[in-house]
Design an enzyme around this catalytic site. Structure first.
Site, PDB file in Angstrom:
ATOM      1  NE  ARG A 158      -3.278   2.489   2.736  1.00  0.00           N
ATOM      2  CZ  ARG A 158      -3.270   3.230   3.840  1.00  0.00           C
ATOM      3  NH1 ARG A 158      -2.706   2.768   4.955  1.00  0.00           N
ATOM      4  NH2 ARG A 158      -3.826   4.422   3.855  1.00  0.00           N
TER       5      ARG A 158
ATOM      6  CG  HIS B  36      -1.016   8.744   3.968  1.00  0.00           C
ATOM      7  ND1 HIS B  36      -1.218   7.391   4.127  1.00  0.00           N
ATOM      8  CD2 HIS B  36      -0.568   9.176   5.179  1.00  0.00           C
ATOM      9  CE1 HIS B  36      -0.895   7.023   5.363  1.00  0.00           C
ATOM     10  NE2 HIS B  36      -0.496   8.092   6.024  1.00  0.00           N
TER      11      HIS B  36
ATOM     12  CD  GLU C  53      -4.664   7.068  10.255  1.00  0.00           C
ATOM     13  OE1 GLU C  53      -4.224   8.106  10.790  1.00  0.00           O
ATOM     14  OE2 GLU C  53      -4.190   5.951  10.490  1.00  0.00           O
TER      15      GLU C  53
ATOM     16  CG  ASN D  35      -5.123   2.856   8.913  1.00  0.00           C
ATOM     17  OD1 ASN D  35      -5.210   1.915   8.125  1.00  0.00           O
ATOM     18  ND2 ASN D  35      -4.642   4.032   8.574  1.00  0.00           N
TER      19      ASN D  35
ATOM     20  CE1 TYR E 168      -0.149   1.856  13.723  1.00  0.00           C
ATOM     21  CE2 TYR E 168      -2.129   2.943  12.914  1.00  0.00           C
ATOM     22  CZ  TYR E 168      -0.853   2.448  12.696  1.00  0.00           C
ATOM     23  OH  TYR E 168      -0.290   2.535  11.443  1.00  0.00           O
TER      24      TYR E 168
ATOM     25  CD  GLU F 253      -1.630   3.435   8.302  1.00  0.00           C
ATOM     26  OE1 GLU F 253      -1.383   3.778   9.480  1.00  0.00           O
ATOM     27  OE2 GLU F 253      -1.774   4.241   7.365  1.00  0.00           O
TER      28      GLU F 253
HETATM   29  O1  IFM Z   1       2.564   6.991  10.434  1.00  0.00           O
HETATM   30  C1  IFM Z   1       1.176   6.992  10.600  1.00  0.00           C
HETATM   31  C2  IFM Z   1       0.481   6.890   9.277  1.00  0.00           C
HETATM   32  O2  IFM Z   1       0.866   7.890   8.397  1.00  0.00           O
HETATM   33  C3  IFM Z   1      -1.013   6.984   9.464  1.00  0.00           C
HETATM   34  N1  IFM Z   1      -1.472   6.071  10.474  1.00  0.00           N
HETATM   35  C4  IFM Z   1      -0.763   6.004  11.713  1.00  0.00           C
HETATM   36  C5  IFM Z   1       0.722   5.858  11.470  1.00  0.00           C
HETATM   37  C6  IFM Z   1       1.474   5.812  12.814  1.00  0.00           C
HETATM   38  O3  IFM Z   1       1.258   6.979  13.520  1.00  0.00           O
END
Ligand code: IFM
Length: 447
Positions: free
Chosen positions: A77, A121, A166, A290, A292, A350
């Site tokens: 990606r 992005h 995002e 995404n 985290y 992500e």
């Molecule tokens: O580095 C970023 C990415 O650009 C977008 N999502 C989160 C990642 C980590 O912060």
């Protein structure tokens, strides 16, 4: 914890973004982006770091493709830098910029790697920012023109398209918290920007569909389960969920903004034109997720919108970003998308972690914590698939260490280490391990 098999055809890959890796910011006619301007303004980025050189991927992309090939990673990606293609954001096309992406895509395909392309992005052309940026609704139309052009030029070879990465971060971190470009601190503006971004997504979907190439089109959202620190904070968690998750999911998948959030924004609610919500909610082929961390909150009447304070649960593990490691949250997000929003198809676009990596005396980077993070999250992804979530693929963030926005180069997310002095790449243990996972379609038993 064992990772069991994934479905046949499951897409395995890694992800990056243009400004974070390319460098070459003044080369071959590229225009200025808001991140060039923002990172060069003192005080905005840790250590004054910029993306001027980054991983020098603009020149080293053949080597980076070889790396992916050697690791056996079948998908990648990437994002396209809008100001490389339209230096002023609209009007004159920079053919050299397009050539770079043609070469990159050709190289990937030649190596048997399927490209997933993100159109935005976060690197808006500065010339458009000078006309108001995303707060100016016209930017949505320029974005659709950009999508149309890139779709025409690459749509015969690129099948998977992601309009935005995002939008919540672009809107609120860029225009309310002021920590990302363009560094504004205006809630009303941020809310309007979020709407304009969503409209631009819808218009880009329309433009790409009009090419009649059978493209698979989606958008990527960052999603984080919002949980109350205790029973006294359930409403705070609802507000947090509305702010970070539902504000984007509802218009995309239900064609309306959440009532509770419209009421909370009050006069700051966005100006919505007739037909906008139909445009935004036009069917997409997949949602990019995404993931985290989760967000545990308390009520905080004095705090920033939505008047919540984020709590860091004790005893939990934290990454270098001070993000809690909470793999189960990935399962929760995927199941919610499946059950509540009936999302037809999903890719984890992500997932990954920053940890301070050290090079051992033998030259190896044994990033056990990152490896454990990825393993734990893949286990949860697999669980969600077993429970019916239509998950089709997984992309590690990131292929290689890169420019981590306001944190500069201090945070390393890569499964490949980058030495910024000489641009040497070293595959970390997690990279070798991920190659094995991919080869075995996740069927290996890892203990
Ligand atoms: O580095 C970023 C990415 O650009 C977008 N999502 C989160 C990642 C980590 O912060």
């Amino acid at each position: 914890m064992p990772i069991l098999g994934f479905p046949q055809g499951f897409v395995w890959g890694t992800a990056t973004a243009a400004y974070q890796i390319e460098g070459a910011v003044k080369e071959d006619g590229r225009g200025e982006s808001i991140w060039d301007r923002f990172s060069h303004t003192p005080g905005n980025v840790l250590n004054g770091d910029t993306g001027d050189i980054a991983c020098d991927h603009y020149h080293r992309y053949p080597e980076d493709i070889r790396l992916m090939q050697d690791l056996g990673l079948p998908a990648y990606r990437l994002s396209i830098s809008w100001p490389r293609v339209f230096p002023e954001g609209k009007g004159n096309v920079n053919e050299h910029g397009l050539d770079f992406y043609q070469r990159l895509v050709e190289g990937l395909l030649g190596a048997g790697i399927t490209p997933f392309v993100t159109l935005y992005h976060w690197d808006l052309p500065q010339a458009l920012q000078d006309e108001g940026g995303w707060a100016n609704r016209d930017t949505a139309s320029y974005f659709a023109e950009y999508a149309d052009l890139v779709g025409r030029r690459l749509g015969d070879r690129v099948g998977y398209w992601i309009t935005h990465n995002e939008p919540a971060i672009a809107a609120f971190v860029g225009h309310y918290f002021g920590e990302h470009a363009p560094g504004r601190r205006d809630l009303g503006m941020a809310v309007q920007v979020s709407h304009n971004l969503l409209v631009s997504h819808g218009e880009a979907v329309e433009a790409l569909r009009a090419l009649e190439r059978g493209l698979q089109i989606g958008i990527t959202l960052n999603l984080s389960p919002a949980q109350p620190a205790s029973d006294a904070h359930v409403e705070a968690a609802q507000r947090q969920d509305g702010f970070a998750n539902r504000w984007f999911l509802d218009p995309l998948f239900r064609g309306s903004y959440p009532e509770d959030m419209l009421a909370l924004y009050g006069d700051l609610a966005p100006a919505v034109q007739a037909g906008d919500l139909e445009t935004i909610s036009a069917p997409i082929d997949f949602l990019g997720v995404n993931y985290y961390f989760r967000t545990v909150v308390e009520d905080d009447p004095e705090g920033a919108f939505p008047q919540t304070r984020t709590i860091r649960p004790e005893g939990a593990e934290y990454t270098g970003m001070r993000w809690e490691v909470y793999p189960q949250g990935l399962y929760e997000v995927l199941m919610r998308l499946h059950q509540e929003y009936r999302v037809p198809r999903m890719f984890i676009t992500e997932n990954g972690a920053a940890f301070p990596d050290a090079i051992d005396a033998d030259g190896q980077i044994r990033d056990d914590r990152r490896l454990a993070y990825l393993e734990a999250h893949l286990t949860q992804a697999q669980r969600a698939i077993q429970d019916g979530a239509p998950l089709s693929g997984y992309f590690v963030w990131s292929l290689m260490d890169n420019f981590e926005w306001a944190r500069g180069y201090s945070q390393r997310f890569g499964i490949v280490y980058v030495d910024y002095e000489d641009q040497q790449r070293i595959v970390k243990s997690s990279g070798h391990w991920y190659g094995d996972v991919v080869r075995q379609n996740g069927s290996m038993i890892l203990t």
